[in-house]
Write a protein that holds these residues in place. Structure first.
Motif, PDB file in Angstrom:
ATOM      1  N   GLY A 292       0.804  -1.213   0.000  1.00 45.48           N
ATOM      2  CA  GLY A 292       0.000   0.000   0.000  1.00 45.48           C
ATOM      3  C   GLY A 292       0.836   1.263   0.000  1.00 45.48           C
ATOM      4  O   GLY A 292       0.563   2.200  -0.758  1.00 45.48           O
ATOM      5  N   THR A 293       1.866   1.310   0.844  1.00 42.30           N
ATOM      6  CA  THR A 293       2.668   2.520   0.952  1.00 42.30           C
ATOM      7  C   THR A 293       3.599   2.720  -0.236  1.00 42.30           C
ATOM      8  O   THR A 293       3.830   3.849  -0.671  1.00 42.30           O
ATOM      9  CB  THR A 293       3.512   2.497   2.238  1.00 42.30           C
ATOM     10  N   SER A 294       4.138   1.637  -0.784  1.00 34.32           N
ATOM     11  CA  SER A 294       5.141   1.778  -1.840  1.00 34.32           C
ATOM     12  C   SER A 294       4.568   1.708  -3.246  1.00 34.32           C
ATOM     13  O   SER A 294       5.225   2.147  -4.201  1.00 34.32           O
ATOM     14  CB  SER A 294       6.215   0.689  -1.687  1.00 34.32           C
TER      15      SER A 294
ATOM     16  N   PRO B 132       1.293   5.953  -4.509  1.00 30.64           N
ATOM     17  CA  PRO B 132       1.613   6.760  -5.698  1.00 30.64           C
ATOM     18  C   PRO B 132       0.625   6.558  -6.832  1.00 30.64           C
ATOM     19  O   PRO B 132       0.305   7.499  -7.560  1.00 30.64           O
ATOM     20  CB  PRO B 132       3.023   6.283  -6.081  1.00 30.64           C
ATOM     21  N   TYR B 133       0.108   5.340  -6.993  1.00 27.82           N
ATOM     22  CA  TYR B 133      -0.879   5.045  -8.031  1.00 27.82           C
ATOM     23  C   TYR B 133      -2.137   5.897  -7.823  1.00 27.82           C
ATOM     24  O   TYR B 133      -2.628   6.543  -8.762  1.00 27.82           O
ATOM     25  CB  TYR B 133      -1.221   3.555  -7.983  1.00 27.82           C
ATOM     26  N   VAL B 134      -2.645   5.931  -6.599  1.00 25.31           N
ATOM     27  CA  VAL B 134      -3.874   6.664  -6.302  1.00 25.31           C
ATOM     28  C   VAL B 134      -3.636   8.170  -6.342  1.00 25.31           C
ATOM     29  O   VAL B 134      -4.433   8.920  -6.927  1.00 25.31           O
ATOM     30  CB  VAL B 134      -4.428   6.237  -4.927  1.00 25.31           C
TER      31      VAL B 134
ATOM     32  N   LEU C 149       7.903   6.335  -9.469  1.00 21.04           N
ATOM     33  CA  LEU C 149       7.496   7.728  -9.555  1.00 21.04           C
ATOM     34  C   LEU C 149       7.556   8.230 -10.993  1.00 21.04           C
ATOM     35  O   LEU C 149       6.685   8.988 -11.446  1.00 21.04           O
ATOM     36  CB  LEU C 149       8.383   8.588  -8.653  1.00 21.04           C
ATOM     37  N   LEU C 150       8.570   7.807 -11.737  1.00 21.65           N
ATOM     38  CA  LEU C 150       8.704   8.243 -13.128  1.00 21.65           C
ATOM     39  C   LEU C 150       7.572   7.706 -13.997  1.00 21.65           C
ATOM     40  O   LEU C 150       7.098   8.393 -14.907  1.00 21.65           O
ATOM     41  CB  LEU C 150      10.051   7.794 -13.692  1.00 21.65           C
TER      42      LEU C 150
ATOM     43  N   GLN D  45       9.242   6.788   1.633  1.00 15.75           N
ATOM     44  CA  GLN D  45       8.589   5.488   1.744  1.00 15.75           C
ATOM     45  C   GLN D  45       7.272   5.422   0.987  1.00 15.75           C
ATOM     46  O   GLN D  45       6.525   4.467   1.123  1.00 15.75           O
ATOM     47  CB  GLN D  45       8.339   5.161   3.221  1.00 15.75           C
ATOM     48  N   ARG D  46       6.975   6.432   0.173  1.00 15.88           N
ATOM     49  CA  ARG D  46       5.669   6.489  -0.468  1.00 15.88           C
ATOM     50  C   ARG D  46       5.739   6.423  -1.986  1.00 15.88           C
ATOM     51  O   ARG D  46       4.732   6.561  -2.646  1.00 15.88           O
ATOM     52  CB  ARG D  46       4.951   7.789  -0.072  1.00 15.88           C
ATOM     53  N   ILE D  47       6.916   6.227  -2.530  1.00 14.71           N
ATOM     54  CA  ILE D  47       7.018   6.298  -3.981  1.00 14.71           C
ATOM     55  C   ILE D  47       7.597   5.037  -4.593  1.00 14.71           C
ATOM     56  O   ILE D  47       8.006   5.016  -5.731  1.00 14.71           O
ATOM     57  CB  ILE D  47       7.855   7.505  -4.420  1.00 14.71           C
TER      58      ILE D  47
END
Length: 389
Positions: free
Chosen positions: A93-95, A99-101, A313-314, A372-374
């Motif tokens: 969820g975090t990784s 970023p998807y949402v 992220l890219l 930790q979120r990307i």
């Protein structure tokens, strides 16, 4: 007894530490992302009727997605399978999911105020927008198409969480890798999940393509257990190998078209799985070329490493260029310069470089603020698990 022990040691494969060649991995991922940006640019030229762009797109599509799945398997952390279900889902969820949402929401808001190209719908009316949100929730990010890779990666990593713990021997690993690839290929050839005539959407987080992609993921796990990355190869031999490999890939990619004859190339997003034997050939050959290219690059540039670490992220950021900039550039170029191959090639590569350069400050800011979120690739220096023959 000593001979038996030695034989067992020789047949026991320890996942190799990868901290020493971390720059090579990041450079390979960076090179892969360049082709992602380039591929989405030439796609727009191809849609404008540029035949040379279609050939470039066909070449890139023949290996690029499997490359990232293979690299994901290569850099996977075996300790993840020891996590409990809640901890594993929290990690995903975090990784991955965040970023998807987040980027899907940002692109949704931008689509309200900015005119763009959204081929999968989701714009124009409230009903379309609601439909786009629902499609995004089931794994088809219509507001940020390049982010679809994240949905596929999530399903693949979930499958490895359940299946990977059973792959305790080299023989079992290879057997399961082949079985999943063949079963996944047959499944996608038998049922069309994207270009469908059903009244309901069969696609859910690209689970239909996950078994086949899991075969490539396991190849990355297997490759981690070898010393391929540690081998020192002279620049001369790398250049020779890359020259021969590039010629073979160019020839094979021309033949590697999807079986439904809906598109002129391998398009995994549309369920186009291409030829049963040429698909793994071009995928593995393209992966080898990118890794050899990273070895040839042989640099530890900070910005190269930063972009290579943050490919998730890219993928999300590429949606900005995919939906807003690439269509305009392609239409402008074809109108003014026609479909000359040299104009398409130069402008496409320039646009890919320019787009990635614009991402550097954003990647730097987000990576420092929300590390930790990307979904940064996890580099695991050593692994306690062994794969035995």
């Amino acid at each position: 007894m000593s001979t038996q022990t030695t034989s067992m040691q020789e047949n026991t494969i320890q996942p190799q530490p990868i901290d020493q060649h971390e720059p090579i991995l990041h450079t390979a991922l960076f090179l892969g992302m360049f082709f992602v940006f380039l591929g989405y640019v030439v796609e727009q030229f191809s849609l404008q009727g540029d035949a040379s762009a279609g050939l470039m797109y066909q070449f890139i599509a023949s290996f690029l997605l499997p490359f990232f799945i293979i690299m994901a398997g290569y850099m996977s952390n075996p300790m993840t399978m020891t996590l409990g279900p809640k901890a594993f889902l929290a990690r995903i969820g975090t990784s991955r999911i965040i970023p998807y949402v987040v980027f899907s929401l940002l692109m949704l808001v931008s689509s309200i105020v900015l005119p763009g190209w959204f081929p999968a719908g989701g714009t124009g009316s409230l009903n379309n927008m609601i439909g786009g949100v629902m499609s995004t929730l089931i794994g088809t990010p219509v507001f940020d198409i390049p982010a679809w890779f994240i949905a596929l990666l999530v399903s693949t990593e979930c499958m490895h969480y359940f299946v990977g713990r059973l792959l305790t021997t080299k023989t079992r690993l290879i057997a399961v890798m082949v079985i999943f690839y063949l079963e996944g290929y047959w499944f996608n050839a038998a049922v069309q999940f994207i270009f469908q005539t059903y009244d309901w959407n069969l696609n859910f987080w690209f689970l239909s393509q996950t078994p086949m992609m899991y075969g490539f993921y396991l190849f990355g796990v297997f490759m981690r257990s070898t010393d391929y990355m540690q081998r020192n190869v002279s620049r001369r031999n790398i250049l020779i190998a890359m020259g021969i490999g590039l010629i073979c890939l160019l020839l094979a990619s021309r033949l590697n078209t999807e079986p439904f004859h809906l598109l002129p190339s391998t398009v995994f997003l549309a369920g186009g799985t291409s030829n049963l034997f040429l698909l793994p050939f071009t995928a593995l050959l393209g992966t080898a070329l990118l890794i050899l290219g990273a070895k040839l690059w042989n640099t530890s540039s900070p910005w190269t490493a930063r972009l290579g670490k943050n490919t998730i992220l890219l993928f999300c950021l590429n949606g900005i260029f995919y939906h807003y900039m690439n269509p305009l550039i392609a239409k402008w170029s074809v109108t003014l310069l026609g479909t000359a191959w040299w104009a398409t090639g130069i402008l496409s590569m320039a646009m890919a470089v320019f787009s990635m350069a614009l991402c550097i400050p954003i990647v730097t800011l987000v990576a420092r603020s929300f590390p930790q979120r990307i979904g940064r690739w996890e580099i695991v220096a050593s692994v306690p698990d062994t794969i035995e023959q």
